[in-house]
Motif scaffolding. Sequence first.
Motif, PDB file in Angstrom:
ATOM      1  N   ASN A 237     103.629  73.181  86.342  1.00  0.00           N
ATOM      2  CA  ASN A 237     103.233  74.562  86.646  1.00  0.00           C
ATOM      3  C   ASN A 237     102.052  74.573  87.619  1.00  0.00           C
ATOM      4  O   ASN A 237     101.284  73.611  87.673  1.00  0.00           O
ATOM      5  N   PRO A 238     101.933  75.681  88.397  1.00  0.00           N
ATOM      6  CA  PRO A 238     100.820  75.724  89.353  1.00  0.00           C
ATOM      7  C   PRO A 238      99.469  75.772  88.648  1.00  0.00           C
ATOM      8  O   PRO A 238      99.354  76.281  87.539  1.00  0.00           O
ATOM      9  N   VAL A 239      98.462  75.229  89.333  1.00  0.00           N
ATOM     10  CA  VAL A 239      97.114  75.158  88.747  1.00  0.00           C
ATOM     11  C   VAL A 239      96.182  76.034  89.574  1.00  0.00           C
ATOM     12  O   VAL A 239      96.264  76.036  90.801  1.00  0.00           O
ATOM     13  N   ASP A 240      95.309  76.780  88.903  1.00  0.00           N
ATOM     14  CA  ASP A 240      94.321  77.602  89.597  1.00  0.00           C
ATOM     15  C   ASP A 240      93.224  76.678  90.160  1.00  0.00           C
ATOM     16  O   ASP A 240      92.466  76.061  89.403  1.00  0.00           O
ATOM     17  N   ARG A 241      93.156  76.603  91.483  1.00  0.00           N
ATOM     18  CA  ARG A 241      92.197  75.669  92.104  1.00  0.00           C
ATOM     19  C   ARG A 241      90.749  76.053  91.796  1.00  0.00           C
ATOM     20  O   ARG A 241      89.877  75.199  91.723  1.00  0.00           O
ATOM     21  N   ASN A 242      90.476  77.360  91.631  1.00  0.00           N
ATOM     22  CA  ASN A 242      89.097  77.777  91.331  1.00  0.00           C
ATOM     23  C   ASN A 242      88.615  77.173  90.016  1.00  0.00           C
ATOM     24  O   ASN A 242      87.494  76.695  89.902  1.00  0.00           O
ATOM     25  N   GLU A 243      89.512  77.195  89.035  1.00  0.00           N
ATOM     26  CA  GLU A 243      89.181  76.646  87.718  1.00  0.00           C
ATOM     27  C   GLU A 243      88.913  75.138  87.787  1.00  0.00           C
ATOM     28  O   GLU A 243      87.960  74.630  87.212  1.00  0.00           O
ATOM     29  N   LEU A 244      89.776  74.460  88.539  1.00  0.00           N
ATOM     30  CA  LEU A 244      89.623  73.000  88.658  1.00  0.00           C
ATOM     31  C   LEU A 244      88.341  72.656  89.422  1.00  0.00           C
ATOM     32  O   LEU A 244      87.647  71.692  89.082  1.00  0.00           O
ATOM     33  N   ILE A 245      88.001  73.452  90.415  1.00  0.00           N
ATOM     34  CA  ILE A 245      86.746  73.209  91.153  1.00  0.00           C
ATOM     35  C   ILE A 245      85.553  73.352  90.209  1.00  0.00           C
ATOM     36  O   ILE A 245      84.639  72.525  90.210  1.00  0.00           O
ATOM     37  N   SER A 246      85.569  74.389  89.357  1.00  0.00           N
ATOM     38  CA  SER A 246      84.444  74.561  88.409  1.00  0.00           C
ATOM     39  C   SER A 246      84.342  73.347  87.497  1.00  0.00           C
ATOM     40  O   SER A 246      83.246  72.818  87.271  1.00  0.00           O
TER      41      SER A 246
END
Length: 326
Positions: A237-246
């Motif tokens: 499933n797609p991942v929210d890049r903003n969350e992963l950056i945090s």
Amino acid sequence: MKNKPISNTLLQAVKHLNANDWISGDHMGQQLGISRAAVWKLITLLKNYGIKIDSHKAKGYRMTSPLYLLEEEKIREALTINQENLHFELFESMPSTNDYLMQKSTFDSNPTVCACELQEMGKGRLGRTWQSPFGQNIYLSYLWTFQQDFSALMGLSLVVGISVLKALEGIGLKDLKIKWPNDVYCHAKKIAGVLIEIRAESNSATRVVIGTGLNVNMLEAEEINQNWTSCQAELGNPVDRNELISLYLNELTTSLAKFEKEGLTVFMDEWDQFDFLKGQQIVLENQKQLYHGQVMGINESGALLLNTGETVRPFNAGDTSIQKRS
Ligand code: BTN
């Protein structure tokens, strides 16, 4: 090639496309306060970036899968570190986030994060290119000042690799390893790479630019000629890049402060646990010379220990590949 900041209109347009099955050019124009022609220009821009958008005469536009662009506010929301002095610079496109921070004149020692949606000239280690298609992955550089001379920073690469790996663990990825010095692998396929450059030194302080490329939602890339994967390919499933950056900034900032205080020693056990090469027969290329041997781990400065048969030799740099058994 210029640095192009993320435009708020583009961000809002993408949000409208995400929120609707079909959306007419008229309606989107009204919502954004722009003309139909301007909407058409935005859609064309997104299509040129490789985003799949269907167009229908009567219904308007439809994005085939959702796209979540980078947003400072969202990244900040999930940060657990002290972010008062943390600067963000987000761009739609630019040659390279590392080059940007390397060239930026800044006299304060506050950390700065630069990330973008697309890199036109993304750089990899050893002069290679880093594929950086629009909106799919993380291309991020972190400018950090150590109150230490660079000689005290051997091993920094490894600490960064550990931080990337832990952020990926945080979103549920399994079987993660680090290939010395800092390539992160998932199920034996490369998922992230790190390029560290030294900026300037003054009063025995060292500025480093830590560039990280993380394959997040990319599912196709013909140009990459090695075994690679992405978070979406692994998780389905797609991942929210903003969350992963945090998550990554939380890990990285905490680890950099710890490394500055306590050195590499406190990371040795973790390294051992994540070491992709330990025990493997490899070939190491260093300054155009090839060295064959078995990897014995790393020493206290982060150098790779290679048992060549005659001696155990430490290497501070080099390109490694696992030798295939014949
Ligand atoms: C590698 O070769 O494994 C290192 C890849 C590093 C890529 C990142 S993407 C963000 C930053 N900007 C660049 O131009 N390169 C690094």
